[in-house]
Design a protein around this motif. Structure first.
Motif, PDB file in Angstrom:
ATOM      1  N   ALA A   7       0.860  -1.183   0.000  1.00 60.55           N
ATOM      2  CA  ALA A   7       0.000   0.000   0.000  1.00 60.55           C
ATOM      3  C   ALA A   7       0.894   1.230   0.000  1.00 60.55           C
ATOM      4  O   ALA A   7       1.853   1.307   0.768  1.00 60.55           O
ATOM      5  N   LEU A   8       0.590   2.189  -0.872  1.00 64.98           N
ATOM      6  CA  LEU A   8       1.334   3.443  -0.928  1.00 64.98           C
ATOM      7  C   LEU A   8       0.452   4.542  -0.361  1.00 64.98           C
ATOM      8  O   LEU A   8      -0.735   4.622  -0.698  1.00 64.98           O
ATOM      9  N   ARG A   9       1.050   5.368   0.499  1.00 64.10           N
ATOM     10  CA  ARG A   9       0.278   6.485   1.047  1.00 64.10           C
ATOM     11  C   ARG A   9       1.209   7.567   1.568  1.00 64.10           C
ATOM     12  O   ARG A   9       2.392   7.345   1.772  1.00 64.10           O
ATOM     13  N   ARG A  10       0.616   8.731   1.765  1.00 66.50           N
ATOM     14  CA  ARG A  10       1.344   9.879   2.297  1.00 66.50           C
ATOM     15  C   ARG A  10       1.203   9.906   3.808  1.00 66.50           C
ATOM     16  O   ARG A  10       0.118   9.631   4.335  1.00 66.50           O
ATOM     17  N   LEU A  11       2.279  10.255   4.494  1.00 66.39           N
ATOM     18  CA  LEU A  11       2.219  10.429   5.945  1.00 66.39           C
ATOM     19  C   LEU A  11       2.169  11.910   6.277  1.00 66.39           C
ATOM     20  O   LEU A  11       2.900  12.708   5.687  1.00 66.39           O
ATOM     21  N   GLY A  12       1.316  12.247   7.219  1.00 69.75           N
ATOM     22  CA  GLY A  12       1.304  13.596   7.759  1.00 69.75           C
ATOM     23  C   GLY A  12       2.391  13.737   8.812  1.00 69.75           C
ATOM     24  O   GLY A  12       3.053  12.765   9.178  1.00 69.75           O
ATOM     25  N   ALA A  13       2.560  14.929   9.324  1.00 71.04           N
ATOM     26  CA  ALA A  13       3.629  15.210  10.274  1.00 71.04           C
ATOM     27  C   ALA A  13       3.514  14.380  11.553  1.00 71.04           C
ATOM     28  O   ALA A  13       4.501  13.812  12.023  1.00 71.04           O
ATOM     29  N   ALA A 117       4.166   7.568  -7.482  1.00 66.44           N
ATOM     30  CA  ALA A 117       3.373   8.238  -6.445  1.00 66.44           C
ATOM     31  C   ALA A 117       3.972   9.604  -6.103  1.00 66.44           C
ATOM     32  O   ALA A 117       3.239  10.581  -5.906  1.00 66.44           O
ATOM     33  N   ALA A 118       5.287   9.672  -6.031  1.00 66.72           N
ATOM     34  CA  ALA A 118       5.953  10.943  -5.724  1.00 66.72           C
ATOM     35  C   ALA A 118       5.718  11.951  -6.843  1.00 66.72           C
ATOM     36  O   ALA A 118       5.460  13.136  -6.587  1.00 66.72           O
ATOM     37  N   GLU A 119       5.799  11.493  -8.083  1.00 64.40           N
ATOM     38  CA  GLU A 119       5.557  12.381  -9.218  1.00 64.40           C
ATOM     39  C   GLU A 119       4.123  12.914  -9.188  1.00 64.40           C
ATOM     40  O   GLU A 119       3.893  14.110  -9.395  1.00 64.40           O
ATOM     41  N   ALA A 120       3.169  12.044  -8.913  1.00 65.47           N
ATOM     42  CA  ALA A 120       1.768  12.470  -8.842  1.00 65.47           C
ATOM     43  C   ALA A 120       1.555  13.459  -7.702  1.00 65.47           C
ATOM     44  O   ALA A 120       0.844  14.463  -7.866  1.00 65.47           O
TER      45      ALA A 120
END
Length: 176
Positions: A7-13, A117-120
């Motif tokens: 699973a790919l996702r962004r982490l908040g602070a 994912a980073a590019e998007a």
């Protein structure tokens, strides 16, 4: 036997800070595996955790994005950052940084998935150009496959974790 997808996702602070131990373990494994990612071996856990604390603070200030690849149980397999904070004459540009895939999780397509994912995420943040540098020939092949354009290689630009000098190759990718 096929492996379940990561699973790919962004982490908040807050979550990045809370997971600094997991992120530190990933960084240490990569440095021990020979990755030239700004740290020398042996990398102390406290130093690795302090680094991720600084990253979490940068995420909180909106200076960077932090994406992770996790196994189905939530263990970290990889990570990448997009540095958004740039000089005022470069607001369109972002830097791809600290693309890490755990040595035991390599050759599964995680690096390519993290790159996309980073590019998007960079595109969604309004960036139209990304740049990166790497000391890894394997990573160079990945970046070329993903459409990144090689600028050139600077010999003896950095040190490998064991102290040997290594060249670094620079890439860019327009996001338009």
């Amino acid at each position: 036997m096929t492996r379940p997808p990561a699973a790919l996702r962004r982490l908040g602070a807050a979550e990045a800070a809370a997971r600094s131990g997991d992120l530190a373990a990933l960084l240490i494994a990569c440095v021990e595996g020979g990755a030239s990612v700004s740290f020398m071996a042996p990398l102390a856990r406290a130093r690795a955790e302090a680094f991720w604390g600084e990253v979490a603070a940068g995420v909180g200030r909106g200076e960077r994005l932090l994406l992770v690849a996790e196994d189905p149980a939530g263990g970290l397999l990889g990570t990448v950052q997009v540095v958004l904070a740039q000089p005022e004459n470069q607001p369109h540009r972002g830097d791809l940084a600290k693309m890490l895939v755990h040595p035991a999780a390599r050759r599964r397509g995680l690096g390519a998935a993290l790159m996309r994912a980073a590019e998007a995420a960079a595109r969604a943040a309004g960036k139209t150009l990304l740049v990166l540098d790497t000391a890894s020939l394997e990573a160079e092949r990945l970046y070329a496959r993903e459409g990144w354009i090689r600028v050139g290689r600077v010999p003896d630009y950095a040190l490998l974790p064991d102290g040997r000098p290594c060249g670094t190759t620079f890439f860019y990718k327009p996001l338009a």
